[in-house]
Design a protein around this motif. Structure first.
Motif, mmCIF file in Angstrom:
data_model
loop_
_atom_site.group_PDB
_atom_site.id
_atom_site.type_symbol
_atom_site.label_atom_id
_atom_site.label_comp_id
_atom_site.label_asym_id
_atom_site.label_seq_id
_atom_site.Cartn_x
_atom_site.Cartn_y
_atom_site.Cartn_z
ATOM 1 N N GLN A 9 0.874 -1.194 0.000
ATOM 2 C CA GLN A 9 0.000 0.000 0.000
ATOM 3 C C GLN A 9 0.907 1.239 0.000
ATOM 4 O O GLN A 9 1.674 1.442 0.930
ATOM 5 C CB GLN A 9 -0.910 -0.010 1.239
ATOM 6 C CG GLN A 9 -1.919 1.084 1.193
ATOM 7 C CD GLN A 9 -2.879 0.989 2.392
ATOM 8 O OE1 GLN A 9 -2.756 0.079 3.232
ATOM 9 N NE2 GLN A 9 -3.799 1.908 2.451
ATOM 10 N N GLN A 10 0.788 1.980 -1.076
ATOM 11 C CA GLN A 10 1.703 3.104 -1.281
ATOM 12 C C GLN A 10 0.917 4.428 -1.230
ATOM 13 O O GLN A 10 -0.173 4.545 -1.760
ATOM 14 C CB GLN A 10 2.405 2.975 -2.641
ATOM 15 C CG GLN A 10 3.398 4.068 -2.915
ATOM 16 C CD GLN A 10 4.072 3.888 -4.270
ATOM 17 O OE1 GLN A 10 3.745 2.951 -5.003
ATOM 18 N NE2 GLN A 10 4.996 4.786 -4.578
ATOM 19 N N THR A 11 1.521 5.398 -0.620
ATOM 20 C CA THR A 11 0.966 6.771 -0.584
ATOM 21 C C THR A 11 1.975 7.684 -1.260
ATOM 22 O O THR A 11 3.162 7.675 -0.905
ATOM 23 C CB THR A 11 0.741 7.231 0.866
ATOM 24 O OG1 THR A 11 -0.112 6.306 1.527
ATOM 25 C CG2 THR A 11 0.130 8.610 0.892
ATOM 26 N N TYR A 12 1.473 8.481 -2.219
ATOM 27 C CA TYR A 12 2.376 9.397 -2.944
ATOM 28 C C TYR A 12 2.613 10.679 -2.126
ATOM 29 O O TYR A 12 1.753 11.119 -1.367
ATOM 30 C CB TYR A 12 1.794 9.772 -4.309
ATOM 31 C CG TYR A 12 1.702 8.594 -5.245
ATOM 32 C CD1 TYR A 12 2.841 8.167 -5.922
ATOM 33 C CD2 TYR A 12 0.498 7.931 -5.454
ATOM 34 C CE1 TYR A 12 2.754 7.071 -6.777
ATOM 35 C CE2 TYR A 12 0.424 6.848 -6.309
ATOM 36 C CZ TYR A 12 1.558 6.425 -6.979
ATOM 37 O OH TYR A 12 1.475 5.376 -7.820
ATOM 38 N N ALA A 13 3.745 11.193 -2.336
ATOM 39 C CA ALA A 13 4.057 12.471 -1.669
ATOM 40 C C ALA A 13 3.310 13.618 -2.366
ATOM 41 O O ALA A 13 3.116 13.615 -3.571
ATOM 42 C CB ALA A 13 5.556 12.732 -1.694
ATOM 43 N N GLN A 14 2.849 14.563 -1.572
ATOM 44 C CA GLN A 14 2.163 15.755 -2.118
ATOM 45 C C GLN A 14 2.931 17.004 -1.645
ATOM 46 O O GLN A 14 3.187 17.176 -0.452
ATOM 47 C CB GLN A 14 0.716 15.826 -1.628
ATOM 48 C CG GLN A 14 -0.147 14.713 -2.182
ATOM 49 C CD GLN A 14 -1.594 14.839 -1.703
ATOM 50 O OE1 GLN A 14 -1.916 15.750 -0.941
ATOM 51 N NE2 GLN A 14 -2.434 13.921 -2.149
ATOM 52 N N LEU A 15 3.239 17.832 -2.609
ATOM 53 C CA LEU A 15 3.947 19.072 -2.305
ATOM 54 C C LEU A 15 2.942 20.226 -2.235
ATOM 55 O O LEU A 15 1.992 20.297 -3.010
ATOM 56 C CB LEU A 15 5.004 19.382 -3.370
ATOM 57 C CG LEU A 15 6.139 18.360 -3.521
ATOM 58 C CD1 LEU A 15 7.068 18.755 -4.650
ATOM 59 C CD2 LEU A 15 6.922 18.270 -2.225
ATOM 60 N N GLY A 16 3.161 21.148 -1.343
ATOM 61 C CA GLY A 16 2.328 22.372 -1.237
ATOM 62 C C GLY A 16 3.188 23.614 -1.440
ATOM 63 O O GLY A 16 4.384 23.615 -1.173
#
Length: 193
Positions: A9-16
């Motif tokens: 189960q992978q979660t992608y990185a999110q940039l702000g």
């Protein structure tokens, strides 16, 4: 028999991004015109008038005469009376010359005329002698008006615009970290060895 499974189960990185917009302010001050009208120069000149008062007639009416004028008048009066006496003596001689004419009596005529001359004396009122006798003359000179118009002066001052600039900022941050979750499903795996 079930095979063991690996579940990922992978979660992608999110940039702000935090963005602060730049601010630019431009203000233009009004120019100064500095308009000046130089006042005109007005010159008014008038030479003094000439006032002449002649009182010679009034002075003569009041018998205020100088010695030279009095001598001149007396000489003229004496000359006039002498000429009148000569004329009268000549007339009387002409009358006496005609004594031989029987129709006339020249001696009586001369005596009669002499009596009339001495009876008729002139009486002159003092007011008629004096009168006004003052002559006033005034000569006004023309007015000279000179106007010198002077120009206007303009000194404009142009002001530079006032410029203020605040640069923007951009900051990056991670809203969500990436992750990878691994699970084993189906078998009991002894992971403590």
């Amino acid at each position: 028999m079930r095979l063991p499974q690996i579940r990922l189960q992978q979660t992608y990185a999110q940039l702000g991004l935090r963005i602060q917009k730049p601010v630019q302010e431009i203000e233009q001050p009004k120019a100064e015109l500095n308009l000046r009208q130089e006042p005109a120069i007005l010159e008014i000149r008038q030479r003094p008038g000439e006032l002449t008062i002649d009182t010679s007639e009034a002075r003569a009416n009041l018998d205020l005469k100088g010695p030279l004028e009095r001598v001149r008048e007396n000489a003229e009066y004496g000359h006039q009376k002498a000429m009148e006496a000569i004329a009268q003596i000549s007339q009387e001689g002409d009358m006496l010359r005609a004594i031989e004419n029987k129709g006339s009596n020249p001696i009586a005529d001369i005596a009669f005329e002499e009596s009339i001359i001495y009876q008729s004396k002139e009486i002159i009122a003092a007011g008629s002698l004096i009168g006004d006798g003052i002559e006033i003359r005034y000569k006004a000179h023309p007015v000279e008006i000179k106007v010198e118009t002077r120009g206007k002066k303009m000194d404009p001052v142009i002001k530079k615009p006032i410029h203020k600039y605040t640069p923007g900022k951009v900051e990056g941050y991670i809203r969500q970290w990436n992750s990878l979750q691994i699970d084993f499903v189906g078998l009991n795996v002894d992971t403590y060895k």
